[in-house]
Each structure stands twice: as C-alpha cells, then as structure tokens.
Design an enzyme around this catalytic site. Structure first.
Site, short mmCIF file in Angstrom:
data_model
loop_
_atom_site.label_atom_id
_atom_site.label_comp_id
_atom_site.label_asym_id
_atom_site.label_seq_id
_atom_site.Cartn_x
_atom_site.Cartn_y
_atom_site.Cartn_z
N HIS A 64 -40.53 -46.11 24.09
CA HIS A 64 -41.15 -45.98 22.76
C HIS A 64 -40.92 -44.58 22.22
O HIS A 64 -41.79 -43.70 22.28
CB HIS A 64 -42.64 -46.31 22.84
CG HIS A 64 -42.92 -47.75 23.07
ND1 HIS A 64 -43.27 -48.27 24.30
CD2 HIS A 64 -42.89 -48.82 22.22
CE1 HIS A 64 -43.46 -49.57 24.21
NE2 HIS A 64 -43.23 -49.94 22.96
N HIS A 68 -36.23 -46.39 19.54
CA HIS A 68 -36.83 -47.71 19.28
C HIS A 68 -37.22 -47.85 17.81
O HIS A 68 -36.99 -48.89 17.20
CB HIS A 68 -38.07 -47.88 20.17
CG HIS A 68 -38.84 -49.13 19.91
ND1 HIS A 68 -38.32 -50.40 20.07
CD2 HIS A 68 -40.13 -49.31 19.48
CE1 HIS A 68 -39.23 -51.30 19.75
NE2 HIS A 68 -40.33 -50.68 19.39
N HIS A 104 -44.03 -48.10 13.17
CA HIS A 104 -44.94 -49.02 13.86
C HIS A 104 -45.33 -48.54 15.26
O HIS A 104 -46.35 -48.99 15.80
CB HIS A 104 -44.32 -50.42 13.95
CG HIS A 104 -43.33 -50.58 15.06
ND1 HIS A 104 -42.05 -50.06 15.01
CD2 HIS A 104 -43.44 -51.19 16.27
CE1 HIS A 104 -41.41 -50.35 16.13
NE2 HIS A 104 -42.23 -51.02 16.92
N ASP A 105 -44.56 -47.63 15.85
CA ASP A 105 -44.91 -47.07 17.17
C ASP A 105 -44.96 -45.55 17.14
O ASP A 105 -44.83 -44.90 18.18
CB ASP A 105 -43.90 -47.53 18.23
CG ASP A 105 -44.23 -48.89 18.82
OD1 ASP A 105 -45.44 -49.21 18.90
OD2 ASP A 105 -43.31 -49.63 19.20
#
Length: 342
Positions: A64, A68, A104-105
């Site tokens: 992550h 990614h 989103h991460d």
C-alpha cells in the site's frame, strides 16, 4: 496509459519514481479546460501525495504505497474507455472517481483494520472502530486539499462551484468507504441487481451513478489478478510481504498471527492467491466484466487462477513451500531487472 495490462512497476521506473505525479497530471489534463485547475497547486498536491502515501514515509509499505495508488487510478481510467461508462458518467463524476481512486489508500499504515482495532490504535479510537482506514484515508485527502503544508497551496479544486465541490466531497468519501473489503457484499449484491436488469434499464439517479462509481473503484482496487501475469506476480509478492509485516507487529503485541501473516508458516502464495481470486476478486469483478463485455479481464483472471493452481500442485510435490516462495521472489526480482533495462 489506458491499457488494462498497464505495468505500474515499469512506469515507476520510467517516471524515475514519480508515477503519481505524471499519471495524475496526464489524467486530469482532460478536465482542465472545463475546470481551470490551479496547475501549481495540482503539481504541489501530486508531489506531496507521492512522497507521503505511506503513513511513515521513512518506512514505506511493501504494497500500500504510491505504486498501488497509481495502479488503481490508472485502472479506473481504463474502465472509462468502455462506451457505457463513458456515456453514463459526466466530467465531474470522472474527475471525482480518478482522485478518489488515487487517494483511497492515502497514508496507509501497512496493517489492516482488525489490527488497528485490536491494538487500540489512535486511528481506531478516532474513527470508532468502523472502517478505520477508509475513513482515515478520506479524511486525510480533504485535510491535504484544505490545509496544504508549510504554506504550500495544494487545493487545485478551488475553481469548482460550491455545488460541484459538495458532489466531489460526498461522492469521493462514499467511494473510498466502499473499498472496505469487510463491507464488500452489500455493494456487490446491489450491483448484481443492476447487472441482472441490463444496461438499458440503468437509471440516472444519484444512487444509480454512485453504485457504478463505487464498483469501478472496487474492481480497480482488487484488479491485479486480472492483469498480465508478470505484474500480478509482483503484486502478489508485495502483498505477502506486507502481510508478514503485520504478522511481525501482531507477535510484538502478543497477538496470534492473522491468516496469511506468519512469515514462518505462510509461504503458500499459490494457495492464498487462488483463494483471493475465488472468494474476493471474482465476485467483485465478474458482474462488471460481464455487464460491460470486457472479456480480457475474465480471460486473464482465469489464466492466472490456472497458473497458481498448477504451481501449487507442482510445488507441494517437488519442494518445500518455503523454497517455492523464495523462487517466486527471485522470479519477480528478475522481472523487475528486465523492466529497468527497457
């Protein structure tokens, strides 16, 4: 940039470690005429997100991380090539989806929600043990846009009207929250209902658009098993290493290791990947791919599943799982070396 088998690993080498910077500017260029972004703020935002994608930039996560975020944003952009999605979504929806996909991460801690809750992490306390990471990522996205850092402006969205920014904020939060895998069933089952009705009956209400955006992100988030095998193998090793890191953290807290997280026992990547494909990826992707007629996605998924199944059988007969894992890691390193020569 719009190919399903886009290799984020290779692009990272080509961009000299700046995949987010170049890909974000490339994707958002299509919207600049409509929204007149503050380009200096956009560049500042891209660089900051690139450098701070991990919670502790000095200790980057194995999986992550900026790579990614780049891959998921690119995959969402790839889905926009489909005629139905392209026609169903307007510029604001696409802009929102691309930025939400990237973020989103953002500032991921390299462990899952269960660990944060069980360890009494501050993030779990702040977000009440509910979709902890997802709520944190969404919050950090808007704090970054609003506050910048050291007097550096990063809010490239100031040209959006109040109504458009409200849509952007509300929708991107809902999209990011949908990536909590523990909540996946409710989104997948809702999308399946739409899929059964067919494209011609897909409405244009806000809820009709939202579930499409959410599933675009959910598909992209778990899409690497549906990509070209070389890239998929690299992602598989990366997530395994991050699982092992969580297992190390769990041991340091006196916890039992979560499934797949014990580096002394969990070397069977072929088994873990066939399980991931069967129980997570396929249920998430198959309805979208079927609905949109994207055969390549399903063909890659089936081919990669077969690869892992055959490898599992071969390795359990011929060598220890630990040896097979080391061999897989060596193959991924060789692939990365080949990329660097191109």
């Amino acid at each position: 940039f719009e190919d399903w088998d886009f290799d984020a690993h290779k692009f990272t080498l080509m961009s000299e470690g700046r995949p987010i910077y170049f890909l974000l500017l490339k994707h958002l260029d299509r919207f600049h005429e409509s929204y007149q972004f503050d380009l200096e703020a956009l560049k500042n935002f891209a660089i900051f997100v690139e450098d701070n994608y991990c919670f502790d930039p000095s200790k980057p996560n194995a999986y992550h991380k900026n790579l990614h975020g780049t891959d998921v944003m690119q995959t969402v952009g790839c889905l926009f090539k489909n005629d139905f999605i392209n026609n169903k979504l307007g510029s604001l929806e696409k802009l929102t989806a691309l930025v939400a996909a990237l973020m989103h991460d953002f500032r991921h801690k390299g462990v899952n929600n269960a660990f944060l809750v069980n360890s009494g992490d501050l993030l779990a306390l702040v977000h009440n043990d509910s979709s902890v990471l997802e709520r944190f990522h969404a919050s950090e996205m808007f704090l970054t846009l609003k506050n910048g850092t050291h007097d550096v402006n990063m809010n490239f969205l100031t040209s959006l009207s109040n109504e458009d920014f409200k849509f952007f904020r509300t929708t991107s939060i809902e999209m990011i929250l949908s990536t909590d895998l523990s909540q996946g069933y409710k989104y997948i089952s809702k999308f399946t209902g739409y899929q059964k009705k067919g494209l011609e009956k897909w409405g244009n209400k806000s809820e009709d658009i939202l579930i499409l955006l959410q599933m675009c992100l959910k598909v992209a988030d778990v899409s690497h098993p549906s990509k070209e095998l070389k890239a998929h193998k690299a992602w598989s090793v990366m997530i395994t290493e991050e699982f092992f890191y969580q297992g190390d953290m769990e041991k340091s807290h006196g916890f039992a290791c979560s499934p797949l997280c014990d580096r002394l026992k969990n070397f069977d990547i072929p088994k873990s990947q066939t399980g991931f494909i069967e129980f997570v990826v396929s249920p998430t992707i198959k309805d979208m791919a079927t609905l949109l007629g994207m055969k390549k996605i399903l063909e890659n998924l089936k081919s990669n599943y077969r690869y892992w199944s055959e490898l599992h059988e071969e390795h359990t007969k011929a060598e220890t799982l630990k040896t097979s894992y080391k061999r897989l890691c060596a193959e991924v390193e060789e692939d990365q070396l080949e990329r660097s020569k191109i």
